[in-house]
Each structure stands twice: as structure tokens, then as C-alpha cells.
Design a protein around this motif. Sequence first.
Motif, PDB file in Angstrom:
ATOM      1  N   GLY A 112       0.834  -1.247   0.055  1.00 40.92           N
ATOM      2  CA  GLY A 112      -0.110  -0.057   0.017  1.00 40.92           C
ATOM      3  C   GLY A 112       0.957   1.372  -0.078  1.00 40.92           C
ATOM      4  O   GLY A 112       0.305   2.390  -0.387  1.00 40.92           O
ATOM      5  N   SER A 113       2.022   1.216   0.326  1.00 43.12           N
ATOM      6  CA  SER A 113       3.066   2.255   0.319  1.00 43.12           C
ATOM      7  C   SER A 113       3.357   2.712  -1.093  1.00 43.12           C
ATOM      8  O   SER A 113       3.868   3.858  -1.182  1.00 43.12           O
ATOM      9  CB  SER A 113       4.261   2.071   1.092  1.00 43.12           C
ATOM     10  N   ILE A 114       3.140   2.040  -2.222  1.00 47.23           N
ATOM     11  CA  ILE A 114       3.433   2.352  -3.399  1.00 47.23           C
ATOM     12  C   ILE A 114       2.251   3.167  -3.946  1.00 47.23           C
ATOM     13  O   ILE A 114       1.010   2.664  -4.164  1.00 47.23           O
ATOM     14  CB  ILE A 114       3.868   1.067  -4.267  1.00 47.23           C
ATOM     15  N   LYS A 115       2.428   4.366  -4.538  1.00 46.00           N
ATOM     16  CA  LYS A 115       1.558   5.174  -4.962  1.00 46.00           C
ATOM     17  C   LYS A 115       1.849   5.641  -6.328  1.00 46.00           C
ATOM     18  O   LYS A 115       2.921   5.204  -7.190  1.00 46.00           O
ATOM     19  CB  LYS A 115       1.978   6.765  -4.298  1.00 46.00           C
ATOM     20  N   ASP A 116       0.719   6.279  -7.020  1.00 47.89           N
ATOM     21  CA  ASP A 116       0.854   6.482  -8.525  1.00 47.89           C
ATOM     22  C   ASP A 116       2.090   7.454  -8.749  1.00 47.89           C
ATOM     23  O   ASP A 116       2.620   8.418  -7.938  1.00 47.89           O
ATOM     24  CB  ASP A 116      -0.495   7.341  -8.834  1.00 47.89           C
ATOM     25  N   ASP A 117       2.925   7.073  -9.859  1.00 45.14           N
ATOM     26  CA  ASP A 117       3.949   8.028 -10.346  1.00 45.14           C
ATOM     27  C   ASP A 117       5.393   7.793  -9.315  1.00 45.14           C
ATOM     28  O   ASP A 117       6.274   8.242  -9.545  1.00 45.14           O
ATOM     29  CB  ASP A 117       3.534   9.470 -10.434  1.00 45.14           C
ATOM     30  N   ASP A 118       5.290   6.822  -8.771  1.00 40.83           N
ATOM     31  CA  ASP A 118       6.399   6.453  -7.773  1.00 40.83           C
ATOM     32  C   ASP A 118       7.407   5.795  -8.980  1.00 40.83           C
ATOM     33  O   ASP A 118       7.189   5.253 -10.036  1.00 40.83           O
ATOM     34  CB  ASP A 118       6.095   5.497  -6.801  1.00 40.83           C
ATOM     35  N   VAL A 119       8.717   5.873  -8.767  1.00 40.11           N
ATOM     36  CA  VAL A 119       9.721   5.485  -9.727  1.00 40.11           C
ATOM     37  C   VAL A 119      10.261   3.958  -9.199  1.00 40.11           C
ATOM     38  O   VAL A 119      10.535   3.858  -8.070  1.00 40.11           O
ATOM     39  CB  VAL A 119      10.785   6.632  -9.637  1.00 40.11           C
ATOM     40  N   ILE A 120      10.578   3.358 -10.345  1.00 38.68           N
ATOM     41  CA  ILE A 120      11.040   1.818  -9.879  1.00 38.68           C
ATOM     42  C   ILE A 120      12.362   1.650 -10.681  1.00 38.68           C
ATOM     43  O   ILE A 120      12.554   2.116 -11.856  1.00 38.68           O
ATOM     44  CB  ILE A 120      10.061   0.803 -10.266  1.00 38.68           C
ATOM     45  N   TYR A 121      13.219   1.091 -10.064  1.00 43.05           N
ATOM     46  CA  TYR A 121      14.542   0.701 -10.848  1.00 43.05           C
ATOM     47  C   TYR A 121      14.481  -0.952 -10.607  1.00 43.05           C
ATOM     48  O   TYR A 121      14.451  -1.466  -9.372  1.00 43.05           O
ATOM     49  CB  TYR A 121      15.558   1.215 -10.166  1.00 43.05           C
ATOM     50  N   MET A 122      14.598  -1.350 -11.680  1.00 46.12           N
ATOM     51  CA  MET A 122      14.485  -3.185 -11.549  1.00 46.12           C
ATOM     52  C   MET A 122      16.038  -3.489 -11.494  1.00 46.12           C
ATOM     53  O   MET A 122      17.020  -3.132 -12.503  1.00 46.12           O
ATOM     54  CB  MET A 122      14.045  -3.670 -12.975  1.00 46.12           C
ATOM     55  N   ALA A 123      16.197  -4.298 -10.466  1.00 41.49           N
ATOM     56  CA  ALA A 123      17.631  -5.063 -10.103  1.00 41.49           C
ATOM     57  C   ALA A 123      17.508  -6.515 -10.292  1.00 41.49           C
ATOM     58  O   ALA A 123      16.599  -7.347  -9.740  1.00 41.49           O
ATOM     59  CB  ALA A 123      17.976  -4.412  -8.906  1.00 41.49           C
TER      60      ALA A 123
END
Length: 414
Positions: free
Chosen positions: A273-284
Motif C-alpha cells: 500500500g505504500s506504493i503510490k501513483d508515479d513512484d519511480v522503480i529501478y529493476m535490479a
Amino acid sequence: MIELLTVNHFDKVLDLFDITSKEIKIISPFLSQSMADKLCQIVKDKGLTCTFITRFYLEDFIAKANSLDALEQMIDNGILVYAVRKLHTKLYLFDNKCGIMGSANFTNGGFKSNVELSILIEEENALLSELHSYFDEIMDVVKGSPEGLITKSVIETSREQYKKLYTSKKHAGSGTVTSLKIYGASLNKKDNLDDTDTLLEELKFCRAEKKDCVSECFESVSKSEQKTYPYTIWLKFDGEGNDRLNANEGFPMTDVIINGKTCYLSNYPFKVGSIKDDDVIYMAALTTDTHGKNQPVIVGRGKLEGFKEENSVTDDMLTKYEWMSRYPWYCIISESEVLDTTVKNGIPMDEIWDALGSDTYISSFGRNEDIAAVGRKHYQKAHIRLSGNAKDLIDKKFDALKKKYGVIIYKSQK
């Protein structure tokens, strides 16, 4: 399962916020505004019941160890707040599933910068039951006390006292002890603190507790200024320690059909639930780098859609990706770019750790921890929050690799 918590209190509590569905119970003598903000947000977003037991000493508010504004904010958000005298316990309970007990207060210092030691308890039903009983027994006494419940009226009265004392600088030890307000239920009938000598003794203990010499000796302050962005920056790990991604293949994006449209997913073992719209993700990718070292290698970046309660995997998804049974919750990656090369050619995380150290992550920014400790922070995690400083460095390195290898663009259909 019982796990030792040392430098990872902040991330672990945020993870537990995500998986809580009904109730949070907290005992903490001290409280900071930023931690209250996070608690209020999760209670509001998920409709949780929350009870918070703290210590209500005017001395604490003057010393900035506790916050009247934070307590009032919690009350405004439906959190039941109570006061107990001589409180020293730190306990955090999440539904009937998990608990944390140890030394950490519900403050930035307790969760991010101080030297703390706690234990995380999961699926230990007997122990968790005892901890809930401990909490409930305190509540039985507190509810029967005329000074148990903290109300907005109590806060306003203390705020007026605070202003007068702060303005005149008549703090504890200046001969105006009787002006310093201590409010709260007494768990021991002998500890009513009605006489001046007992009051002085308690205030002396209170001040000594805030001047923890061990924490002050070991706490390090970063020389770097923390860069911030108006969104959260996530480092998402793909693969598992015993099932690493093939270093000689490209990064496998997870594509599914949702309502007839192709979408790309980021999967998690619990609700996020802490992930919000337009959060940035880096895939590792959990893989092997070009030198044969096992470590996370960053291969892509993108933007996320916020988590929704209905974001659980379907039977069709499980048929296509068996591993989703271990990661049954997801967020949609709205758009992303992945390096058009094998995963070993991405950005190895040790390059980021070497450059930034503990400033790589939000939870450890400013601690100046050794590289080995920083490199262990991702263990047993699906994702972790990056600092803005880490984002800037990763983007610089990623842009250079983008020029060298090119990228593949992925966009989820609306």
C-alpha cells in the motif's frame, strides 16, 4: 520466526504497515512528527484501527523528544492515544501476525539513526499472544484512570503551559518544577508522582534517557545533503537467492493480460500500500555480474501505478508464471525502459554502494555504515526505498549504458 533488527527498523516497519489489514498497537514513550505522518497515512488509507500508548511529560515536549502536534494529528486521524507514567516499553503489534519489541522509539532517531536493537516476531503464536495480553492489561488500567486518555483539550492545556515555560525559559531544574506537567495513568499506585521529590527523580530519569551516551557515541552524521523528490524511489529485486536470473540473457519483463489489455507487472510477497501513483522503480536482477560476483544488477527503470486492493494475481497469471504463487500481489508498471543487453552488463549495486555507502537508502541515510552492512540491506527483501542521491547516480550511469546498448521500451496499455 524471530529475526534480529539492528539497522533496518524503518524498512521493516513500513513493510509491516503494508501487510496489516485490521489493527496496529504501539507503545512508545517518544514520537516524532514524520513517523506520525506515516502512521496516520496508513491508518487513513487502509481504514485500520490503531491504539498508541505514550508518555505525556511537558519536559519531553520542551526537549523535542515528543510532539504535541504529532499527538494531535493522530487524534484527528482517529487514532486512540493514551498516556502512561514512567513508560519505557517499546512495542509494536500488527494484527495478530507480527510484533516488534526492543529499544527503538517511534521516532526518526529510533528507526533511522540511533544504535538500536529489537526483535521481529512472526508466526510465533504463543509469544504474540503474550505480547497482546501485555498491551491489553495496560489498557485495562489506563482506561480506568482519569489521566489515561489524551484528548485535544489535554493537548491544548499543555500547549499553553509549553508556550509560557518556553518563553520564560523556566525549564526543569530552574526552581519551577511544580509548573512542569506530567500527565498519564499510573500502573503502580505507589507511582502517582504527587510529591516534589518523586517528581524530580522522574524528570531526572527522563532527561538522562534522552541523553543516551551509547547512541551519541556511535551515531554518525552524514556530510551529504539528502536529495529529495516528490515521489518514492523504489529498488525492486527480481529473482531469488537460490534461483538467480541468467546473467547471459536479457531481463524478462512480466507481461499479463488485464481486462483485455497488455500490462507489465512488478510482483510482491505482500500488499504494498505504500506504493503510490508515479513512484519511480529501478529493476535490479539478482544475478551474476561481469566479474562473476553474485549481486543485484540494475537493468531498467520506470514509473508505477499505485497499489490497489484488487491487485492480486489471477489463475491465468499463475498458469503463465508459477512463481507468482510466492509473489501474489502486484503493481502495474505504467512505462519503463530496459537495457537492450544481457543483465550482467547493467549497473552492479556495489558501484552505488561504493560511491554512496549508507546514503544509498532512505532508511540508513547519514549513518556512515560500512559497505558490508549496506550490501546486506536487501537480503530477504522484494523492494527497498532508495535515496534521491542514489537516483541521481543511477540515472547518470543508466544514461551512459543506454547510449552504449540502447533500451527496450515497455508501456502498459490503458
